[in-house]
Design a protein around this motif. Sequence first.
Motif, PDB file in Angstrom:
ATOM      1  N   MET A   1       0.810  -1.261  -0.033  1.00 30.64           N
ATOM      2  CA  MET A   1       0.147   0.039  -0.187  1.00 30.64           C
ATOM      3  C   MET A   1       0.945   1.189  -0.133  1.00 30.64           C
ATOM      4  O   MET A   1       2.037   1.365   0.919  1.00 30.64           O
ATOM      5  N   GLN A   2       0.352   2.343  -1.264  1.00 30.10           N
ATOM      6  CA  GLN A   2       1.257   2.910  -0.922  1.00 30.10           C
ATOM      7  C   GLN A   2       0.995   4.506   0.053  1.00 30.10           C
ATOM      8  O   GLN A   2       0.237   4.607   0.892  1.00 30.10           O
ATOM      9  N   ASP A   3       2.097   4.908   0.332  1.00 30.20           N
ATOM     10  CA  ASP A   3       1.358   5.795   1.616  1.00 30.20           C
ATOM     11  C   ASP A   3       2.396   7.276   1.796  1.00 30.20           C
ATOM     12  O   ASP A   3       3.658   6.973   1.649  1.00 30.20           O
ATOM     13  N   TRP A   4       2.121   8.243   1.277  1.00 31.93           N
ATOM     14  CA  TRP A   4       2.166   9.269   1.435  1.00 31.93           C
ATOM     15  C   TRP A   4       2.454  10.005   2.028  1.00 31.93           C
ATOM     16  O   TRP A   4       2.773  11.371   2.072  1.00 31.93           O
ATOM     17  N   SER A   5       1.891   9.948   3.058  1.00 35.06           N
ATOM     18  CA  SER A   5       1.874  10.515   4.762  1.00 35.06           C
ATOM     19  C   SER A   5       2.921  12.133   4.464  1.00 35.06           C
ATOM     20  O   SER A   5       2.891  12.963   4.332  1.00 35.06           O
ATOM     21  N   ALA A   6       4.009  11.258   4.134  1.00 35.62           N
ATOM     22  CA  ALA A   6       5.824  11.642   4.903  1.00 35.62           C
ATOM     23  C   ALA A   6       5.818  12.640   3.618  1.00 35.62           C
ATOM     24  O   ALA A   6       6.023  13.284   4.333  1.00 35.62           O
ATOM     25  N   ILE A   7       5.752  12.179   2.736  1.00 32.13           N
ATOM     26  CA  ILE A   7       5.913  13.535   1.523  1.00 32.13           C
ATOM     27  C   ILE A   7       5.375  14.354   1.311  1.00 32.13           C
ATOM     28  O   ILE A   7       5.496  15.221   1.384  1.00 32.13           O
ATOM     29  N   GLU A   8       3.927  14.053   1.665  1.00 35.82           N
ATOM     30  CA  GLU A   8       2.651  15.535   0.893  1.00 35.82           C
ATOM     31  C   GLU A   8       3.220  15.924   2.685  1.00 35.82           C
ATOM     32  O   GLU A   8       2.477  16.966   2.230  1.00 35.82           O
ATOM     33  N   GLY A   9       3.445  15.592   4.005  1.00 35.08           N
ATOM     34  CA  GLY A   9       3.889  16.511   5.037  1.00 35.08           C
ATOM     35  C   GLY A   9       5.251  17.582   4.943  1.00 35.08           C
ATOM     36  O   GLY A   9       5.256  17.775   6.039  1.00 35.08           O
ATOM     37  N   LEU A  10       5.471  17.429   4.076  1.00 32.95           N
ATOM     38  CA  LEU A  10       7.070  17.581   3.158  1.00 32.95           C
ATOM     39  C   LEU A  10       6.637  19.347   3.685  1.00 32.95           C
ATOM     40  O   LEU A  10       6.159  20.245   3.252  1.00 32.95           O
ATOM     41  N   GLY A  11       7.468  19.904   4.636  1.00 35.69           N
ATOM     42  CA  GLY A  11       7.254  21.478   4.163  1.00 35.69           C
ATOM     43  C   GLY A  11       7.951  21.997   2.783  1.00 35.69           C
ATOM     44  O   GLY A  11       8.701  21.713   1.703  1.00 35.69           O
ATOM     45  N   SER A  12       7.762  23.333   2.327  1.00 33.44           N
ATOM     46  CA  SER A  12       7.695  24.219   1.709  1.00 33.44           C
ATOM     47  C   SER A  12       9.166  25.125   1.994  1.00 33.44           C
ATOM     48  O   SER A  12       8.783  26.133   1.176  1.00 33.44           O
ATOM     49  N   THR A  13      10.467  24.933   1.351  1.00 27.45           N
ATOM     50  CA  THR A  13      11.840  25.605   2.326  1.00 27.45           C
ATOM     51  C   THR A  13      11.504  26.370   1.148  1.00 27.45           C
ATOM     52  O   THR A  13      12.005  25.346  -0.351  1.00 27.45           O
ATOM     53  N   LYS A  14      12.299  27.899   0.801  1.00 29.44           N
ATOM     54  CA  LYS A  14      13.058  28.127  -0.824  1.00 29.44           C
ATOM     55  C   LYS A  14      14.066  27.055  -1.206  1.00 29.44           C
ATOM     56  O   LYS A  14      14.744  27.095  -0.201  1.00 29.44           O
ATOM     57  N   LEU A  15      14.260  26.896  -2.292  1.00 29.28           N
ATOM     58  CA  LEU A  15      15.895  26.262  -2.676  1.00 29.28           C
ATOM     59  C   LEU A  15      17.250  27.178  -1.867  1.00 29.28           C
ATOM     60  O   LEU A  15      18.051  26.631  -1.580  1.00 29.28           O
ATOM     61  N   THR A  16      16.523  28.405  -1.821  1.00 32.44           N
ATOM     62  CA  THR A  16      17.793  29.663  -1.666  1.00 32.44           C
ATOM     63  C   THR A  16      18.027  29.017  -0.104  1.00 32.44           C
ATOM     64  O   THR A  16      19.543  29.057   0.468  1.00 32.44           O
ATOM     65  N   GLU A  17      17.477  28.682   0.866  1.00 27.48           N
ATOM     66  CA  GLU A  17      17.052  29.067   2.277  1.00 27.48           C
ATOM     67  C   GLU A  17      17.576  27.404   3.061  1.00 27.48           C
ATOM     68  O   GLU A  17      18.665  27.407   3.767  1.00 27.48           O
TER      69      GLU A  17
ATOM     70  N   PHE B   1      11.292  10.287   0.640  1.00 25.73           N
ATOM     71  CA  PHE B   1      11.270   8.887  -0.191  1.00 25.73           C
ATOM     72  C   PHE B   1      11.878   7.558  -0.341  1.00 25.73           C
ATOM     73  O   PHE B   1      11.723   6.445  -0.694  1.00 25.73           O
ATOM     74  N   THR B   2      12.735   7.843   0.723  1.00 23.43           N
ATOM     75  CA  THR B   2      13.329   6.075   1.004  1.00 23.43           C
ATOM     76  C   THR B   2      12.081   5.374   1.712  1.00 23.43           C
ATOM     77  O   THR B   2      12.334   3.900   1.771  1.00 23.43           O
ATOM     78  N   GLY B   3      11.556   6.041   2.542  1.00 24.91           N
ATOM     79  CA  GLY B   3      10.842   5.519   3.534  1.00 24.91           C
ATOM     80  C   GLY B   3       9.315   4.582   2.349  1.00 24.91           C
ATOM     81  O   GLY B   3       9.263   3.729   2.279  1.00 24.91           O
ATOM     82  N   LEU B   4       8.892   5.148   1.461  1.00 23.59           N
ATOM     83  CA  LEU B   4       8.209   5.051   0.289  1.00 23.59           C
ATOM     84  C   LEU B   4       8.962   4.175  -1.072  1.00 23.59           C
ATOM     85  O   LEU B   4       8.462   2.962  -0.853  1.00 23.59           O
ATOM     86  N   ALA B   5      10.110   3.819  -0.344  1.00 22.23           N
ATOM     87  CA  ALA B   5      10.795   2.447  -1.777  1.00 22.23           C
ATOM     88  C   ALA B   5      11.008   1.655  -1.075  1.00 22.23           C
ATOM     89  O   ALA B   5      10.231   0.654  -1.877  1.00 22.23           O
ATOM     90  N   ALA B   6      10.675   1.909   0.252  1.00 27.91           N
ATOM     91  CA  ALA B   6      10.933   0.668   0.980  1.00 27.91           C
ATOM     92  C   ALA B   6      10.106   0.100   1.261  1.00 27.91           C
ATOM     93  O   ALA B   6       9.849  -1.247   0.845  1.00 27.91           O
ATOM     94  N   THR B   7       8.788   0.236   1.039  1.00 28.61           N
ATOM     95  CA  THR B   7       7.027   0.429   1.298  1.00 28.61           C
ATOM     96  C   THR B   7       6.977  -0.889   0.024  1.00 28.61           C
ATOM     97  O   THR B   7       5.815  -1.257  -0.250  1.00 28.61           O
ATOM     98  N   MET B   8       7.204  -0.010  -0.622  1.00 32.35           N
ATOM     99  CA  MET B   8       6.935  -0.383  -2.708  1.00 32.35           C
ATOM    100  C   MET B   8       7.924  -1.263  -2.845  1.00 32.35           C
ATOM    101  O   MET B   8       7.734  -0.970  -3.798  1.00 32.35           O
ATOM    102  N   GLU B   9       8.658  -1.309  -2.137  1.00 31.23           N
ATOM    103  CA  GLU B   9      10.118  -2.806  -2.191  1.00 31.23           C
ATOM    104  C   GLU B   9      10.914  -2.232  -3.608  1.00 31.23           C
ATOM    105  O   GLU B   9      10.806  -3.529  -4.556  1.00 31.23           O
ATOM    106  N   LEU B  10      11.207  -1.321  -3.689  1.00 28.23           N
ATOM    107  CA  LEU B  10      12.077  -0.374  -4.528  1.00 28.23           C
ATOM    108  C   LEU B  10      13.316  -1.654  -4.717  1.00 28.23           C
ATOM    109  O   LEU B  10      12.845  -1.820  -6.286  1.00 28.23           O
ATOM    110  N   ALA B  11      13.632  -2.074  -4.242  1.00 31.13           N
ATOM    111  CA  ALA B  11      14.943  -2.990  -4.042  1.00 31.13           C
ATOM    112  C   ALA B  11      14.643  -4.221  -4.454  1.00 31.13           C
ATOM    113  O   ALA B  11      15.091  -4.701  -5.465  1.00 31.13           O
ATOM    114  N   ALA B  12      13.876  -5.017  -4.164  1.00 29.17           N
ATOM    115  CA  ALA B  12      13.067  -6.407  -4.007  1.00 29.17           C
ATOM    116  C   ALA B  12      12.885  -5.893  -5.745  1.00 29.17           C
ATOM    117  O   ALA B  12      13.022  -6.800  -6.513  1.00 29.17           O
ATOM    118  N   LYS B  13      12.231  -5.028  -6.321  1.00 28.52           N
ATOM    119  CA  LYS B  13      11.975  -5.017  -7.842  1.00 28.52           C
ATOM    120  C   LYS B  13      12.939  -4.684  -8.661  1.00 28.52           C
ATOM    121  O   LYS B  13      12.849  -4.991 -10.056  1.00 28.52           O
TER     122      LYS B  13
END
Length: 496
Positions: free
Chosen positions: A1-17, A53-65
């Motif tokens: 099951m995809q869980d994007w909550s951690a990603i969707e909760g990321l802040g939006s700091t500016k690039l220069t910051e 994203f590394t967490g999502l990659a683990a949930t989505m079994e990137l390494a196994a795929k």
Amino acid sequence: MQDWSAIEGLGSTKLTELFAKDPDRLAKLTVDVGGLHFDFAKTHLDDAAIDAFTGLAATMELAAKRDALFAGQVVNVTEGRAATHTAERGEGNPDDVAQARAFQSRMRQVIDAIEADAFGPVRHILHVGIGGSALGPDLIFDALGRDEDKYDVAIVSNVDGVAMEEAVKGFDPAATLLVVASKTFTTTETMLNAESAMAWMREGGVEDPYGRVIALTASPDRAVEWGVDETRVLPFAESVGGRYSLWSTLGFPFALALGFQAYEELLEGAAEMDRHFRLSEPAKNAPVLAAFADLYYSQVKGCETRATFAYDERLRLLPSYLQQLEMESNGKSVTAAGEPLGRNSAAITWGGVGTDAQHAVFQLLHQGTRIVPLEFVAVVEAGDTLDPAHHRQLLLNAFAQGAALMAGKANADPARAYAGDRPSSTILLKDLDPRTLGALIAFYEARTFVNAALLGINPFDQFGVELGKEMAKAADQGGQTFDASTNDLLARAGLA
Ligand SMILES: O=P(O)(O)OC[C@H]1O[C@](O)(CO)[C@@H](O)[C@@H]1O
């Protein structure tokens, strides 16, 4: 099951910051591999985003795929087969690698025979194919074959006869080798172009045009049935997808025109990228980081497109090549299991050539309301021998665009203000040669795979292209009515 909550909760700091906050940012977000330098520092990826994203990659079994892909397992589940393009460059299941090597050595024998005059004079190579059977070879020739004068090479894909007529202008039929490239050997455009090329050779006095044909295909029986002598059919495995096929015997015209060694170097460059993709941790893995950024913008920020600008004339076909690779692979509404995707599929890929594009589309990129994550691809060593000012201007502009998009500039007049904080990444090749080009293309393949893995998509089928083909066939056969608009168009063109 995809869980994007951690990603969707990321802040939006500016690039220069982000740069100001972390003095190690550049070191963290740059990767060097295979003569390519990847700079993701001007994207919004930071430690928190990479962790999420590394967490999502683990949930989505990137390494196994990924392991399943390289092990030659059935990863193309809807078509029940493996995807063995990496085996073509020696990275895969030993049986698949052995089969690829056997097909490649057969290709080498045919090349040696051509070089030894077994086909009579060959000065022109007319390659007909479409989609993956043209875009890869076209990209490689355009990038690496410009100084090649042993053979004139023309790649014809479009069914529009203008393309074929244009291609054979100046070709001597008696000195032309016709290369019919089609994985299935059934594609309407390619088979019609091949027939027209045969007719052109016959009209040009070639008595046995079949004697001047090489077929590149995963359907050797169909090629033989069409009339190609078995000894001139160069097969590749069914498990090599069309848009991933340039590494296989589909690379024949490149290997013939630029030499087998150049072809091997292309494969070696790709293999180096494969090993990097397989063995590096996510935070230092170029295709993985690139896919994290892709997904951040397409899934979290709602960006509908992404664009690649090649700041090198030799790579001007890269955006077209990437359009098939990325959009045919990941433009899907269902997961590999057939469930609704429930989120955006891949972004629309587009792009162009710098500096031309700066004077055409960059206005929107700097000041439009839509954010387009950009990618700049440039080469340190110049491809020309003119005044070095040319290459200097080319590179200065590439780097300045990324800096300007990020920094922006305030102005009391809103029409003259730049908001900034617009993301880009840069890929800087030390030189453009078969190895670095192989590594670059393999990077894009792996990045496409990671995007698919994290979305749960099967990137190896392309059923979406079938319906239009079926309707064109039905219209050709007649007797079928369509909607009022289509019927009218068919009638107006004299086709009904
Ligand atoms: O190599 P073929 O079988 O002629 O197919 C050409 C292209 O057509 C497609 O199937 C899409 O129509 C591509 O995936 C493929 O690269």
